[in-house]
Scaffold this motif. Structure first.
Motif, PDB file in Angstrom:
ATOM      1  N   ASP A  59     -20.577 110.559  52.644  1.00 10.53           N
ATOM      2  CA  ASP A  59     -21.258 109.651  53.561  1.00 10.53           C
ATOM      3  C   ASP A  59     -22.769 109.857  53.490  1.00 10.53           C
ATOM      4  O   ASP A  59     -23.338 110.637  54.247  1.00 10.53           O
ATOM      5  N   PHE A  60     -23.405 109.135  52.571  1.00 11.23           N
ATOM      6  CA  PHE A  60     -24.861 109.226  52.435  1.00 11.23           C
ATOM      7  C   PHE A  60     -25.563 108.597  53.635  1.00 11.23           C
ATOM      8  O   PHE A  60     -26.692 108.970  53.952  1.00 11.23           O
ATOM      9  N   PHE A  61     -24.893 107.683  54.323  1.00  9.76           N
ATOM     10  CA  PHE A  61     -25.471 107.086  55.525  1.00  9.76           C
ATOM     11  C   PHE A  61     -25.635 108.147  56.619  1.00  9.76           C
ATOM     12  O   PHE A  61     -26.616 108.132  57.358  1.00  9.76           O
ATOM     13  N   ALA A  62     -24.694 109.058  56.713  1.00 14.50           N
ATOM     14  CA  ALA A  62     -24.807 110.155  57.677  1.00 14.50           C
ATOM     15  C   ALA A  62     -25.993 111.054  57.320  1.00 14.50           C
ATOM     16  O   ALA A  62     -26.708 111.514  58.214  1.00 14.50           O
ATOM     17  N   ASP A  63     -26.195 111.273  56.028  1.00 11.73           N
ATOM     18  CA  ASP A  63     -27.349 112.069  55.590  1.00 11.73           C
ATOM     19  C   ASP A  63     -28.653 111.400  56.012  1.00 11.73           C
ATOM     20  O   ASP A  63     -29.572 112.059  56.500  1.00 11.73           O
ATOM     21  N   LEU A  64     -28.735 110.083  55.820  1.00 11.78           N
ATOM     22  CA  LEU A  64     -29.926 109.335  56.219  1.00 11.78           C
ATOM     23  C   LEU A  64     -30.129 109.405  57.727  1.00 11.78           C
ATOM     24  O   LEU A  64     -31.245 109.612  58.207  1.00 11.78           O
TER      25      LEU A  64
END
Length: 74
Positions: A59-64
């Motif tokens: 989940d790259f959105f969570a990283d962002l």
């Protein structure tokens, strides 16, 4: 503008899973050179990021989102 090394994170996640840029290019599909360009980017189209997130099961959105929260706290 907030700079976030999304390309670097994608490259690290790909490497941690033992996958190659050629593999990712085949999955998207696109030319392998486009994947290397993604690795250099601080921004990315959200639909492309969603596709990469699904392919890499990360989940790259969570990283962002986490990055935004950290910047706001400073």
């Amino acid at each position: 503008m907030n700079e976030f090394p999304i390309g670097t994170l994608i490259r690290k996640e790909l490497k941690s899973k033992g996958l190659t840029a050629a593999w990712l290019a085949e999955q998207i599909p696109c030319d392998r050179s486009n994947i290397y360009n993604i690795f250099k980017r601080n921004d990315i189209n959200s639909s492309l990021l969603q596709r990469i997130s699904v392919l890499l099961e990360h989940d790259f959105f969570a990283d962002l989102s986490e990055s935004l929260c950290l910047k706001e706290a400073v």
